[in-house]
Design a protein around this motif. Structure first.
Motif, PDB file in Angstrom:
ATOM      1  N   LEU A 114      -5.277  14.090   2.941  1.00 54.45           N
ATOM      2  CA  LEU A 114      -5.731  12.714   2.771  1.00 54.45           C
ATOM      3  C   LEU A 114      -5.521  11.921   4.057  1.00 54.45           C
ATOM      4  CD1 LEU A 114      -6.908  10.628   0.852  1.00 54.45           C
ATOM      5  CD2 LEU A 114      -4.598  10.212  -0.012  1.00 54.45           C
ATOM      6  N   TRP A 115      -4.371  12.085   4.690  1.00 53.70           N
ATOM      7  CA  TRP A 115      -4.100  11.413   5.962  1.00 53.70           C
ATOM      8  C   TRP A 115      -5.107  11.853   7.018  1.00 53.70           C
ATOM      9  CZ3 TRP A 115      -2.656  13.691  10.650  1.00 53.70           C
ATOM     10  CH2 TRP A 115      -2.382  12.776  11.684  1.00 53.70           C
ATOM     11  N   GLU A 116      -5.402  13.146   7.076  1.00 64.45           N
ATOM     12  CA  GLU A 116      -6.371  13.649   8.057  1.00 64.45           C
ATOM     13  C   GLU A 116      -7.747  13.032   7.833  1.00 64.45           C
ATOM     14  OE1 GLU A 116      -4.582  18.059   9.135  1.00 64.45           O
ATOM     15  OE2 GLU A 116      -5.857  17.850   7.363  1.00 64.45           O
ATOM     16  N   LEU A 117      -8.142  12.883   6.571  1.00 65.67           N
ATOM     17  CA  LEU A 117      -9.428  12.250   6.271  1.00 65.67           C
ATOM     18  C   LEU A 117      -9.420  10.778   6.682  1.00 65.67           C
ATOM     19  CD1 LEU A 117     -10.177  13.709   2.718  1.00 65.67           C
ATOM     20  CD2 LEU A 117     -11.304  14.321   4.872  1.00 65.67           C
ATOM     21  N   ALA A 118      -8.344  10.076   6.340  1.00 65.99           N
ATOM     22  CA  ALA A 118      -8.254   8.637   6.631  1.00 65.99           C
ATOM     23  C   ALA A 118      -8.107   8.357   8.119  1.00 65.99           C
ATOM     24  CB  ALA A 118      -7.090   8.025   5.857  1.00 65.99           C
TER      25      ALA A 118
ATOM     26  N   ARG B  23       0.846  -1.197   0.000  1.00 64.82           N
ATOM     27  CA  ARG B  23       0.000   0.000   0.000  1.00 64.82           C
ATOM     28  C   ARG B  23       0.880   1.246   0.000  1.00 64.82           C
ATOM     29  NH1 ARG B  23      -4.368  -0.588   4.370  1.00 64.82           N
ATOM     30  NH2 ARG B  23      -4.609  -2.461   3.131  1.00 64.82           N
ATOM     31  N   PRO B  24       0.680   2.143  -0.963  1.00 65.51           N
ATOM     32  CA  PRO B  24       1.522   3.343  -1.010  1.00 65.51           C
ATOM     33  C   PRO B  24       1.212   4.292   0.138  1.00 65.51           C
ATOM     34  CG  PRO B  24      -0.162   3.435  -2.711  1.00 65.51           C
ATOM     35  CD  PRO B  24      -0.290   2.101  -2.042  1.00 65.51           C
ATOM     36  N   GLY B  25       2.149   5.166   0.416  1.00 67.83           N
ATOM     37  CA  GLY B  25       1.948   6.188   1.434  1.00 67.83           C
ATOM     38  C   GLY B  25       0.994   7.261   0.935  1.00 67.83           C
ATOM     39  N   TYR B  26       0.637   8.168   1.825  1.00 70.47           N
ATOM     40  CA  TYR B  26      -0.342   9.193   1.484  1.00 70.47           C
ATOM     41  C   TYR B  26       0.168  10.149   0.409  1.00 70.47           C
ATOM     42  CZ  TYR B  26      -3.133   7.384   5.260  1.00 70.47           C
ATOM     43  OH  TYR B  26      -3.880   6.557   6.048  1.00 70.47           O
ATOM     44  N   ALA B  27       1.481  10.406   0.347  1.00 67.47           N
ATOM     45  CA  ALA B  27       2.020  11.284  -0.695  1.00 67.47           C
ATOM     46  C   ALA B  27       1.815  10.656  -2.073  1.00 67.47           C
ATOM     47  CB  ALA B  27       3.502  11.558  -0.445  1.00 67.47           C
ATOM     48  N   LYS B  28       2.104   9.372  -2.176  1.00 78.58           N
ATOM     49  CA  LYS B  28       1.918   8.688  -3.454  1.00 78.58           C
ATOM     50  C   LYS B  28       0.431   8.583  -3.806  1.00 78.58           C
ATOM     51  CE  LYS B  28       3.544   4.891  -6.201  1.00 78.58           C
ATOM     52  NZ  LYS B  28       4.505   3.803  -6.301  1.00 78.58           N
ATOM     53  N   LEU B  29      -0.412   8.300  -2.806  1.00 79.83           N
ATOM     54  CA  LEU B  29      -1.863   8.240  -3.042  1.00 79.83           C
ATOM     55  C   LEU B  29      -2.390   9.582  -3.532  1.00 79.83           C
ATOM     56  CD1 LEU B  29      -3.087   6.112  -0.010  1.00 79.83           C
ATOM     57  CD2 LEU B  29      -3.324   5.530  -2.432  1.00 79.83           C
ATOM     58  N   ALA B  30      -1.912  10.668  -2.904  1.00 81.11           N
ATOM     59  CA  ALA B  30      -2.346  12.010  -3.326  1.00 81.11           C
ATOM     60  C   ALA B  30      -1.948  12.243  -4.786  1.00 81.11           C
ATOM     61  CB  ALA B  30      -1.746  13.073  -2.417  1.00 81.11           C
TER      62      ALA B  30
END
Length: 156
Positions: free
Chosen positions: A56-60, A33-40
């Motif tokens: 994105l991290w704050e939402l998750a 699973r990619p990190g939030y930077a890659k997901l963004a």
């Protein structure tokens, strides 16, 4: 605590759960699973809309409190679900069943079994279901998720 504030916090927790559930479906192997930077970056690439890794991290994690309709639409587009998925538990349940089926069908052997079962009688299909249920019990996998869709009636 204000009842509306409490309701908002509960809804945010549910939103975080749904985001994490979709991430686990998109990336079943936690290690890959990619990190939030890659997901963004993936969200930006797929939808054309920018979303920061922190947001994105704050939402998750359930820490973000000011979610916009645009953000819901962006997340829905990225995950390939209707925006209502994040707002309506009935829609979420139906979509989750479809995602479970799609995930199961990624396995070539599962696809092969499903394709080979087409055309078999209801009695034979029931026997196969009983065998699969017993195999899942023996392997301690628990009951499989069902799409909940009724099978078409056979003409006799």
């Amino acid at each position: 605590m204000d009842p509306q504030q409490r309701k908002d916090e509960v809804a945010e927790g549910v939103l975080a759960e749904k985001i994490n559930h979709l991430l686990s479906r998109l990336y079943p192997e936690k290690e890959s699973r990619p990190g939030y930077a890659k997901l963004a970056g993936q969200i930006r690439g797929q939808t054309g809309k920018a979303m920061s890794a922190t947001y994105l991290w704050e939402l998750a994690s359930g820490r973000k409190r000011n979610l916009t309709q645009d953000t819901l639409v962006t997340l829905a587009e990225f995950f390939g679900v209707p925006a209502e998925y994040f707002l309506d538990d009935v829609v979420a349940s139906r979509v989750d069943a479809q995602l479970d089926l799609a995930l199961a069908l990624r396995n070539q052997k599962v696809r092969s079994i499903a394709l080979r079962a087409e055309g078999l009688s209801d009695d034979t299909l029931d026997a196969l279901l009983a065998m699969v249920t017993e195999a899942r019990r023996i392997e301690r996998l628990g009951p499989a998720t069902d799409t909940g869709e009724p099978r078409p009636e056979r003409d006799e």
